[in-house]
Motif scaffolding. Structure first.
Motif, PDB file in Angstrom:
ATOM      1  N   GLY A 186      39.753  27.964 -12.783  1.00  0.00           N
ATOM      2  CA  GLY A 186      40.941  27.110 -12.731  1.00  0.00           C
ATOM      3  C   GLY A 186      41.485  26.839 -14.124  1.00  0.00           C
ATOM      4  O   GLY A 186      40.931  27.306 -15.126  1.00  0.00           O
ATOM      5  N   PRO A 187      42.560  26.052 -14.211  1.00  0.00           N
ATOM      6  CA  PRO A 187      43.159  25.795 -15.522  1.00  0.00           C
ATOM      7  C   PRO A 187      42.287  24.883 -16.370  1.00  0.00           C
ATOM      8  O   PRO A 187      41.565  24.033 -15.861  1.00  0.00           O
ATOM      9  N   VAL A 188      42.389  25.084 -17.687  1.00  0.00           N
ATOM     10  CA  VAL A 188      41.641  24.287 -18.657  1.00  0.00           C
ATOM     11  C   VAL A 188      42.622  23.813 -19.726  1.00  0.00           C
ATOM     12  O   VAL A 188      43.334  24.618 -20.328  1.00  0.00           O
ATOM     13  N   GLY A 189      42.650  22.497 -19.960  1.00  0.00           N
ATOM     14  CA  GLY A 189      43.490  21.937 -21.014  1.00  0.00           C
ATOM     15  C   GLY A 189      42.896  22.213 -22.377  1.00  0.00           C
ATOM     16  O   GLY A 189      41.679  22.197 -22.550  1.00  0.00           O
ATOM     17  N   LEU A 190      43.761  22.445 -23.356  1.00  0.00           N
ATOM     18  CA  LEU A 190      43.319  22.787 -24.710  1.00  0.00           C
ATOM     19  C   LEU A 190      43.673  21.719 -25.748  1.00  0.00           C
ATOM     20  O   LEU A 190      43.503  21.938 -26.934  1.00  0.00           O
ATOM     21  N   VAL A 191      44.151  20.558 -25.296  1.00  0.00           N
ATOM     22  CA  VAL A 191      44.679  19.561 -26.222  1.00  0.00           C
ATOM     23  C   VAL A 191      43.903  18.247 -26.146  1.00  0.00           C
ATOM     24  O   VAL A 191      44.445  17.184 -26.378  1.00  0.00           O
ATOM     25  N   GLY A 192      42.633  18.285 -25.844  1.00  0.00           N
ATOM     26  CA  GLY A 192      41.856  17.081 -25.622  1.00  0.00           C
ATOM     27  C   GLY A 192      41.633  16.197 -26.826  1.00  0.00           C
ATOM     28  O   GLY A 192      41.137  15.085 -26.699  1.00  0.00           O
ATOM     29  N   ASP A 193      42.001  16.637 -28.010  1.00  0.00           N
ATOM     30  CA  ASP A 193      41.730  15.857 -29.212  1.00  0.00           C
ATOM     31  C   ASP A 193      42.876  14.925 -29.613  1.00  0.00           C
ATOM     32  O   ASP A 193      42.860  14.355 -30.680  1.00  0.00           O
ATOM     33  N   LYS A 194      43.847  14.730 -28.752  1.00  0.00           N
ATOM     34  CA  LYS A 194      44.997  13.887 -29.062  1.00  0.00           C
ATOM     35  C   LYS A 194      44.948  12.585 -28.270  1.00  0.00           C
ATOM     36  O   LYS A 194      44.392  12.526 -27.188  1.00  0.00           O
ATOM     37  N   ARG A 195      45.556  11.551 -28.846  1.00  0.00           N
ATOM     38  CA  ARG A 195      45.739  10.288 -28.128  1.00  0.00           C
ATOM     39  C   ARG A 195      47.194  10.252 -27.684  1.00  0.00           C
ATOM     40  O   ARG A 195      48.110  10.418 -28.503  1.00  0.00           O
ATOM     41  N   VAL A 196      47.413  10.032 -26.396  1.00  0.00           N
ATOM     42  CA  VAL A 196      48.761   9.922 -25.850  1.00  0.00           C
ATOM     43  C   VAL A 196      48.900   8.532 -25.246  1.00  0.00           C
ATOM     44  O   VAL A 196      48.108   8.147 -24.380  1.00  0.00           O
ATOM     45  N   ILE A 197      49.899   7.798 -25.718  1.00  0.00           N
ATOM     46  CA  ILE A 197      50.184   6.456 -25.212  1.00  0.00           C
ATOM     47  C   ILE A 197      51.593   6.484 -24.642  1.00  0.00           C
ATOM     48  O   ILE A 197      52.543   6.851 -25.334  1.00  0.00           O
ATOM     49  N   VAL A 198      51.727   6.101 -23.374  1.00  0.00           N
ATOM     50  CA  VAL A 198      53.016   6.144 -22.694  1.00  0.00           C
ATOM     51  C   VAL A 198      53.465   4.730 -22.367  1.00  0.00           C
ATOM     52  O   VAL A 198      52.726   3.971 -21.733  1.00  0.00           O
ATOM     53  N   ALA A 199      54.680   4.388 -22.787  1.00  0.00           N
ATOM     54  CA  ALA A 199      55.293   3.106 -22.463  1.00  0.00           C
ATOM     55  C   ALA A 199      56.210   3.318 -21.267  1.00  0.00           C
ATOM     56  O   ALA A 199      57.266   3.938 -21.381  1.00  0.00           O
ATOM     57  N   LEU A 200      55.776   2.832 -20.101  1.00  0.00           N
ATOM     58  CA  LEU A 200      56.543   2.972 -18.871  1.00  0.00           C
ATOM     59  C   LEU A 200      57.447   1.766 -18.668  1.00  0.00           C
ATOM     60  O   LEU A 200      57.019   0.628 -18.878  1.00  0.00           O
ATOM     61  N   SER A 201      58.661   2.000 -18.226  1.00  0.00           N
ATOM     62  CA  SER A 201      59.521   0.906 -17.768  1.00  0.00           C
ATOM     63  C   SER A 201      60.111   1.336 -16.431  1.00  0.00           C
ATOM     64  O   SER A 201      60.581   2.458 -16.269  1.00  0.00           O
ATOM     65  N   ARG A 202      60.012   0.412 -15.476  1.00  0.00           N
ATOM     66  CA  ARG A 202      60.486   0.721 -14.118  1.00  0.00           C
ATOM     67  C   ARG A 202      61.291  -0.460 -13.599  1.00  0.00           C
ATOM     68  O   ARG A 202      60.892  -1.616 -13.768  1.00  0.00           O
ATOM     69  N   GLY A 203      62.397  -0.155 -12.953  1.00  0.00           N
ATOM     70  CA  GLY A 203      63.290  -1.201 -12.449  1.00  0.00           C
ATOM     71  C   GLY A 203      62.680  -2.035 -11.350  1.00  0.00           C
ATOM     72  O   GLY A 203      62.964  -3.222 -11.220  1.00  0.00           O
ATOM     73  N   GLY A 204      61.825  -1.443 -10.552  1.00  0.00           N
ATOM     74  CA  GLY A 204      61.177  -2.145  -9.442  1.00  0.00           C
ATOM     75  C   GLY A 204      59.677  -2.167  -9.620  1.00  0.00           C
ATOM     76  O   GLY A 204      59.155  -1.978 -10.719  1.00  0.00           O
ATOM     77  N   PHE A 205      59.002  -2.375  -8.496  1.00  0.00           N
ATOM     78  CA  PHE A 205      57.545  -2.439  -8.488  1.00  0.00           C
ATOM     79  C   PHE A 205      57.011  -1.259  -7.688  1.00  0.00           C
ATOM     80  O   PHE A 205      57.346  -1.099  -6.514  1.00  0.00           O
ATOM     81  N   TYR A 206      56.197  -0.435  -8.321  1.00  0.00           N
ATOM     82  CA  TYR A 206      55.701   0.799  -7.712  1.00  0.00           C
ATOM     83  C   TYR A 206      54.187   0.912  -7.761  1.00  0.00           C
ATOM     84  O   TYR A 206      53.638   1.964  -7.481  1.00  0.00           O
ATOM     85  N   GLY A 207      53.521  -0.156  -8.133  1.00  0.00           N
ATOM     86  CA  GLY A 207      52.080  -0.122  -8.282  1.00  0.00           C
ATOM     87  C   GLY A 207      51.348  -0.025  -6.964  1.00  0.00           C
ATOM     88  O   GLY A 207      51.948  -0.094  -5.883  1.00  0.00           O
ATOM     89  N   PRO A 208      50.024   0.134  -7.042  1.00  0.00           N
ATOM     90  CA  PRO A 208      49.197   0.232  -5.832  1.00  0.00           C
ATOM     91  C   PRO A 208      49.420  -0.969  -4.909  1.00  0.00           C
ATOM     92  O   PRO A 208      49.454  -2.112  -5.348  1.00  0.00           O
ATOM     93  N   GLY A 209      49.635  -0.653  -3.644  1.00  0.00           N
ATOM     94  CA  GLY A 209      49.834  -1.685  -2.637  1.00  0.00           C
ATOM     95  C   GLY A 209      51.262  -2.176  -2.496  1.00  0.00           C
ATOM     96  O   GLY A 209      51.572  -2.932  -1.575  1.00  0.00           O
ATOM     97  N   SER A 210      52.156  -1.746  -3.392  1.00  0.00           N
ATOM     98  CA  SER A 210      53.553  -2.182  -3.282  1.00  0.00           C
ATOM     99  C   SER A 210      54.260  -1.377  -2.192  1.00  0.00           C
ATOM    100  O   SER A 210      53.866  -0.244  -1.891  1.00  0.00           O
ATOM    101  N   PRO A 211      55.323  -1.944  -1.603  1.00  0.00           N
ATOM    102  CA  PRO A 211      56.061  -1.201  -0.567  1.00  0.00           C
ATOM    103  C   PRO A 211      56.641   0.121  -1.068  1.00  0.00           C
ATOM    104  O   PRO A 211      56.812   1.054  -0.298  1.00  0.00           O
ATOM    105  N   ALA A 212      56.912   0.233  -2.366  1.00  0.00           N
ATOM    106  CA  ALA A 212      57.513   1.450  -2.927  1.00  0.00           C
ATOM    107  C   ALA A 212      56.487   2.342  -3.629  1.00  0.00           C
ATOM    108  O   ALA A 212      56.859   3.268  -4.346  1.00  0.00           O
ATOM    109  N   GLU A 213      55.213   2.100  -3.397  1.00  0.00           N
ATOM    110  CA  GLU A 213      54.164   2.869  -4.077  1.00  0.00           C
ATOM    111  C   GLU A 213      54.356   4.378  -3.929  1.00  0.00           C
ATOM    112  O   GLU A 213      54.178   5.137  -4.880  1.00  0.00           O
TER     113      GLU A 213
END
Length: 183
Positions: A105-132
């Motif tokens: 299967g596929p193997v990632g080659l970039v494991g030595d990086k730190r990736v930080i993502v700043a998410l912004s969402r207009g509604g609520f999409y988290g676990p258990g939400s109606p829009a999950e």
């Protein structure tokens, strides 16, 4: 050490994801004086959609591979990533450079990086939400970076379109998550 910051929000100074990427990069550079910060605004200087001639340009993947930490501002547009960010992702997901296919299967080659993502969402999409089930931003980015061999970290600002009070609360919550990154 190099930090690559990517912003993809079209709302400029009103952008919640840009507020969070500002805070993240300020915290990272304060904790690590001398870090080089490279900023790529994918709205001010958009990448063309991927074509074969565009694929031959390796400057974007070279910039990604040269960075130690990547900070991404990712607002949710129509349940997923902005097209500007998708055009960037198309440039960094390259077989033989950031991942490889194997018999197992596929193997990632970039494991030595730190990736930080700043998410912004207009509604609520988290676990258990109606829009999950409509949430394809965090899941997509987790999948893409996981495929490349990186487990991204996320900070969240949710419900920013619900009203001014919720927007302020979402920004405050996201900034608290930024502070927690250093802990």
């Amino acid at each position: 050490m190099t930090i690559l910051r990517l912003d993809s929000s079209i709302t400029g100074e009103h952008s919640v994801s840009r507020t969070l990427t500002n805070a993240i990069t300020a915290q990272l550079t304060a904790a690590n004086p001398g870090e080089k910060l490279v900023v790529r605004d994918l709205v001010a200087a958009p990448l063309a959609h991927l074509t074969l001639p565009e694929f031959a340009d390796t400057s974007v993947i070279d910039e990604f591979l040269a960075a130690d930490t990547i900070v991404i501002g990712a607002p949710m547009y129509n349940f997923s990533v902005p097209s500007q960010l998708k055009a960037w992702i198309d440039r960094i997901a390259v077989a033989g450079k950031t991942f490889q296919y194997t018999a197992e299967g596929p193997v990632g080659l970039v494991g030595d990086k730190r990736v930080i993502v700043a998410l912004s969402r207009g509604g609520f999409y988290g676990p258990g939400s109606p829009a999950e089930s409509f949430e394809h931003l965090k899941t997509y980015l987790s999948t893409v970076f996981g495929f490349l061999g990186v487990a991204p970290e996320f900070v969240h600002a949710d419900g920013i379109a619900v009203g001014p009070e919720q927007r302020a609360a979402a920004i405050a919550s996201g900034l608290e998550e930024v502070v927690a990154l250093a802990a």
